[in-house]
Scaffold this motif. Structure first.
Motif, PDB file in Angstrom:
ATOM      1  N   THR A  56       0.825  -1.204   0.000  1.00 50.38           N
ATOM      2  CA  THR A  56       0.000   0.000   0.000  1.00 50.38           C
ATOM      3  C   THR A  56       0.860   1.255   0.000  1.00 50.38           C
ATOM      4  O   THR A  56       0.656   2.177  -0.796  1.00 50.38           O
ATOM      5  N   GLY A  66      -0.478  -3.168  -4.863  1.00 48.29           N
ATOM      6  CA  GLY A  66      -0.865  -2.221  -3.810  1.00 48.29           C
ATOM      7  C   GLY A  66      -2.026  -1.340  -4.223  1.00 48.29           C
ATOM      8  O   GLY A  66      -2.882  -1.003  -3.403  1.00 48.29           O
ATOM      9  N   LEU A  67      -2.081  -1.009  -5.508  1.00 48.84           N
ATOM     10  CA  LEU A  67      -3.163  -0.140  -5.990  1.00 48.84           C
ATOM     11  C   LEU A  67      -4.527  -0.827  -5.928  1.00 48.84           C
ATOM     12  O   LEU A  67      -5.557  -0.175  -6.054  1.00 48.84           O
ATOM     13  N   LEU A  68      -4.522  -2.127  -5.728  1.00 48.93           N
ATOM     14  CA  LEU A  68      -5.788  -2.875  -5.668  1.00 48.93           C
ATOM     15  C   LEU A  68      -6.230  -3.214  -4.243  1.00 48.93           C
ATOM     16  O   LEU A  68      -7.322  -3.735  -4.039  1.00 48.93           O
ATOM     17  N   ILE A  69      -5.391  -2.942  -3.269  1.00 44.50           N
ATOM     18  CA  ILE A  69      -5.744  -3.322  -1.891  1.00 44.50           C
ATOM     19  C   ILE A  69      -6.813  -2.385  -1.349  1.00 44.50           C
ATOM     20  O   ILE A  69      -6.658  -1.171  -1.397  1.00 44.50           O
ATOM     21  N   PRO A  70      -7.915  -2.921  -0.821  1.00 43.25           N
ATOM     22  CA  PRO A  70      -8.956  -2.042  -0.273  1.00 43.25           C
ATOM     23  C   PRO A  70      -8.442  -1.337   0.984  1.00 43.25           C
ATOM     24  O   PRO A  70      -7.710  -1.929   1.775  1.00 43.25           O
ATOM     25  N   SER A  71      -8.839  -0.087   1.137  1.00 43.27           N
ATOM     26  CA  SER A  71      -8.265   0.718   2.215  1.00 43.27           C
ATOM     27  C   SER A  71      -8.568   0.182   3.616  1.00 43.27           C
ATOM     28  O   SER A  71      -7.718   0.300   4.493  1.00 43.27           O
ATOM     29  N   TYR A 121      -5.829  -2.058   4.747  1.00 45.40           N
ATOM     30  CA  TYR A 121      -4.632  -1.351   5.220  1.00 45.40           C
ATOM     31  C   TYR A 121      -4.791  -0.964   6.689  1.00 45.40           C
ATOM     32  O   TYR A 121      -3.892  -1.179   7.503  1.00 45.40           O
TER      33      TYR A 121
END
Lengths: 433, 433
Positions: free
Chosen positions: A293, A321-326, A329
Motif C-alpha cells: 500500500t 498495492g493499488l488494488l488493496i482495499p483501504s 490497510y
C-alpha cells in the motif's frame, strides 16, 4: 595489518593516538575498492575528490589535537537511497539515474559533522525492494549478498569500508549482513531520523547499519542517535523461538542455530523456549499489505505514467498495492499494534528473542536477494534487532543469529549481542573474495 | 420565566446566588420534556432517577456553599454515541439496542465531575451518519432538525435542556444547530477527548456541543477542555468565501447571509472577500474517501456477517468503503495536509472565515437530514467552527452563519462569534413547536 582491515574502534583509537591519519586510512580503503570493485560491484557512485579533501581536513584537525567523535576520519559507505547533497542518488532506479539531491539526509549530515568520510554510494536493489543490484557476495561471488542493502553489506564484509548505512523495511539489513558474515543492526523504529531517505513503505522503513563488530555497531548507534549507549556484555537469557522459525528454516540454518545455542549455553547463557503469540500468523500478510500500500502510494503517479520504468518485482508490488482495499490497510495497522503488545509480553520472559537471521544461507543466484520472512516481523512491530555471525554452512557460507529486544532497549540488546559475539568467535577480518 | 428557559450562564448565576436549585431546574426541564417529547422525539433513553438523585446531591452541595463549576446543577443532554456507564447507549443502531457501557466517555465523566446533571441520551442518526433519527424540528415539525446530532439540537432549541453534546464528522453539529436556530460549536480536532465516543471516521470525528448563546458555548468549552478561554467580543475582520459557497447555496440561504453580512458591516465589522484555495476542489472527494474507509474499517466484520442490520445509507457507505483502494486513502490524507496549510494561509487575511452554515434551510422531510457540504471542509482540516443564528427565511425557518478560525484559535473565534451574535440579535429563548 593494512588500515582497511581495521574495525571502526581500532581505526578510531589509532587516529586519536596519532598513529594513523584519516588520509592514510582513506587511501587504503580506496586501494581496496580499486582491487575488489570489479569483482564485487558494491558501489554505484564514488566521490573520491570530496572524500580526499575531507580526509585531509580531518587529518589536519587531528594533528591539531581536535577529534570530533569516534567516527572522526572513518570511511562510511552510504546506501544509494540516502540523499547526498551534490552527489548522485539513484535509488537503484533508472528514473533517478541523474538525480542529484540538494541536501544531505539527516543521518548523512550527522555523520559528516561527526567527521565521517564518505567514499561513495553503495548499491541498492531498486527502491530498496526486491529487484537485485549487481553486487556479489564476498564469500562466494556466485551467490547473492542479500538485499536490499547489497552494496553496504558486501563493502563492509570485504573491507571496502569498515561500516556502511543500510535500511530495512522487511529484512534489508539483517539478511544481507547474515549472508555476508558481518554484524547488521536495525534500531527501534523512528529512533534514527529517516529524513532524506527515499521511502519504500514509511511505517516499516528503518535506518540501519553494517559493521564487523558489535562494538562498532554501538559506535554508529551513539553517533546517529545522539545518545550514549554503554552496553555491558554479560550472559543473557535468550528466548528461542521455535514453531514457525524451525518449520521454515533451511536445515543448514537451523542446525547452525542449534549449534550456536549450545555454545552459548555452554558459555553461560540461559536459553528458554518461547511460543510465538497468536497474532504472529497475521504478521506476514499484514506486513505485505502495508508494504504494498505505502509503496503504491509513493509511486502511484509515476507508475501510472510509465510502468515500464520499474523493474518486474517492484512493478508487481505497486500494481498489487493499488488494488488493496483501504480498510485492509487500516486493519493491517491494527494487527501491528496487537502484535507489538504480544511481542512485548513475550520479551518479559527473556532478555531478547533468538532466531536464525535468514531462512536460507546466501542463495546461489544473482536473480534473488533471498527471503526476508525471518526479519519482517520485527520491522513490522519496530522492535530493534541485530544479527551476529554464528558459523558457516558445510559449503562455507556464513550464518547469522538474530536477536530482538524491546523498543528503545538498544543497550540491553547490544549487551547480549556483544556477549554472544565473544562466545561465537567468528573471524572479524575482511573477507577477500 | 420558567427555569427551563434559562441559558446555562443565567441558571448557573442563579444557582450560585441560591435563587435556584439544581432540583428545581431539573424539575422544570423534565416537565418541559414531558410536554414536548411526544411531538419532537429528541430523547432515546431517559435517566430520571439518577438525574433526580444527582440534582438533590448538587442542591445540598450548593446550599453548603460549594459550587463545583459553571455547570454545577446544569442539565446536559448527551448524544447517544457517547458511552454512559450503566445507561443504555445505542448509536442509533439496532445492533446496539441493548448495549450498556461499563464506563463513561471522558467528556461525560468530566461533565459529571463538574456537577452536570444528565437527564438522558439524545437521538442520533444511525452511527452518527446519514440515516435519520425520528426527531422533528421545533421550528416546524414537518422539517428535519438536521443530523446527525438531531436530538441534541432539537432539545436545546426547544428548552428541553440548555445545552447538549453532539459530534461532527461532516456537518453533524453546525448543520442541525443552524436548522434549529441555536449555537453549535465544533472545537479544533482532538482538543476535546473522543475517548468513549463511538467512532464514525476517527480522523474526522470531533466532539461538539449545542447551546443557545455564544457565552454558554464558552462555558462548555472551558469545562471540557480544562482551559480558561476568555473571549472579548469586538468587531472582527471576516473573510467571506464566495465561489463554491455562493454557487452551491440555496437562494434563501445566500440572501440571508448577505443580509447578515450587511448588518455586521453596519455594526462595524470589516468584511473582505477571500478566494478558496486551489486544493479546495479535492476536499469533498478526499473527505468522502476518508469517511467511507474509516467507517468501513470500524464496521467491516459486523457488516460482512449481517449487512441487513445496517440502514441503507450506512450500508452503502460501508460497502463502498470496502472497495476503496488503500493508496487512495493515503492520498486523501495528504490532501488534508495541503488544504490545512492553504486554509491556514487564508486565515492570515482575516480573523475568521464567513460562510453560510448550511446549503439549504431545514428540509421539509424526515427522510433526509440535509447536506453537510458547507461544514465538511472544516471537519476535514480540523479547524474550529461555530454557527450563530442570523435570521429567518420567508417560511420562518432559521438560518445560521458559520465562522471558522485557526486551530486552537477558539478564543478569537468565540470573540468574533459573540460580537456577531450581539449585532444579529436572534431570539435566545426556547422555541415551542
Amino acid at each position: 595489518m593494512e588500515p582497511h582491515e581495521l574495525t571502526v574502534a581500532e581505526a578510531s583509537q589509532l587516529i586519536r593516538e596519532g598513529k594513523l591519519t584519516p588520509t592514510r586510512l582513506l587511501d587504503s580503503i580506496l586501494k581496496r575498492i580499486d582491487a575488489l570493485e570489479p569483482t564485487l560491484e558494491a558501489w554505484v557512485t564514488m566521490d573520491r575528490e570530496r572524500a580526499l579533501s575531507d580526509a585531509e581536513a580531518l587529518t589536519r584537525e587531528a594533528q591539531e589535537g581536535s577529534i570530533r567523535s569516534p567516527v572522526h576520519g572513518i570511511p562510511v559507505g552510504i546506501k544509494d537511497i540516502y540523499f547526498t547533497q551534490g552527489l548522485r542518488t539513484t535509488m537503484g532506479s533508472p528514473i533517478y539515474a541523474d538525480h542529484i539531491p540538494e541536501y544531505d539526509a539527516e543521518t548523512v549530515a550527522i555523520l559528516r559533522d561527526a567527521g565521517a568520510v564518505i567514499p561513495g554510494k553503495t548499491e541498492t536493489t531498486e527502491f530498496a525492494a526486491y529487484d537485485p543490484a549487481p553486487t556479489r557476495n564476498p564469500w562466494n561471488t556466485e551467490h547473492t549478498p542479500g538485499g536490499s542493502s547489497s552494496g553496504s553489506a558486501a563493502a563492509v564484509s570485504s573491507g571496502m569500508c569498515p561500516t556502511a548505512l543500510g535500511s530495512q523495511t522487511g529484512g534489508s539489513v539483517i539478511r544481507p549482513a547474515a549472508f555476508c558474515g558481518v554484524v547488521g543492526f536495525k534500531p527501534t523504529y523512528d529512533l534514527i531520523s529517516r529524513l532524506g531517505v527515499f521511502p519504500l513503505a514509511w511505517s516499516l522503513d528503518h535506518v540501519g547499519f553494517f559493521t564487523r563488530t558489535v562494538e562498532d555497531a554501538t559506535i554508529l548507534l551513539n553517533v546517529l542517535s545522539g545518545v550514549e549507549h554503554r552496553p555491558d556484555p554479560e550472559p543473557p537469557k535468550l528466548g528461542l523461538l521455535r514453531g514457525y522459525y524451525e518449520k521454515t528454516a533451511d536445515e543448514s540454518v537451523w542446525e547452525g542455530l542449534m549449534d550456536a545455542a549450545d555454545r552459548l549455553e555452554d558459555g553461560g547463557a540461559e536459553v528458554v523456549e518461547l511460543r510465538l503469540p497468536r497474532s504472529f500468523e497475521y504478521v506476514h500478510p499484514a506486513h505485505s499489505i502495508i508494504f504494498a500500500t505505502e509503496a503504491a502510494s509513493v509511486h502511484e503517479e509515476g507508475f501510472r505514467k510509465n510502468p515500464e520504468s520499474y523493474k518486474p518485482k517492484m512493478r508487481s508490488h505497486v500494481a498489487g498495492g493499488l488494488l488493496i482495499p483501504s480498510p485492509a490497510y487500516l486493519r493491517a495497522k491494527r494487527i501491528r499494534g496487537v502484535f507489538a503488545m504480544e511481542a512485548r509480553d513475550l520479551l518479559g520472559e527473556a532478555d531478547c528473542l533468538l532466531t536464525p537471521s535468514s531462512v536460507t544461507p546466501a542463495l546461489r543466484s544473482l536473480k534473488s536477494t533471498g527471503d526476508p520472512a525471518f526479519n519482517a516481523p520485527w520491522s513490522f512491530c519496530g522492535f530493534p534487532s541485530i544479527t551476529v555471525p554464528c558459523g558457516l554452512t558445510g559449503d562455507g557460507l556464513p550464518l547469522g543469529l538474530q536477536l530482538t529486544g524491546l523498543p528503545y532497549g538498544e543497550e540491553g540488546l547490544l549487551s547480549a549481542a556483544g556477549w554472544c559475539e565473544r562466545i561465537l568467535d567468528f573471524p572479524k577480518g575482511p573477507r577477500t573474495p
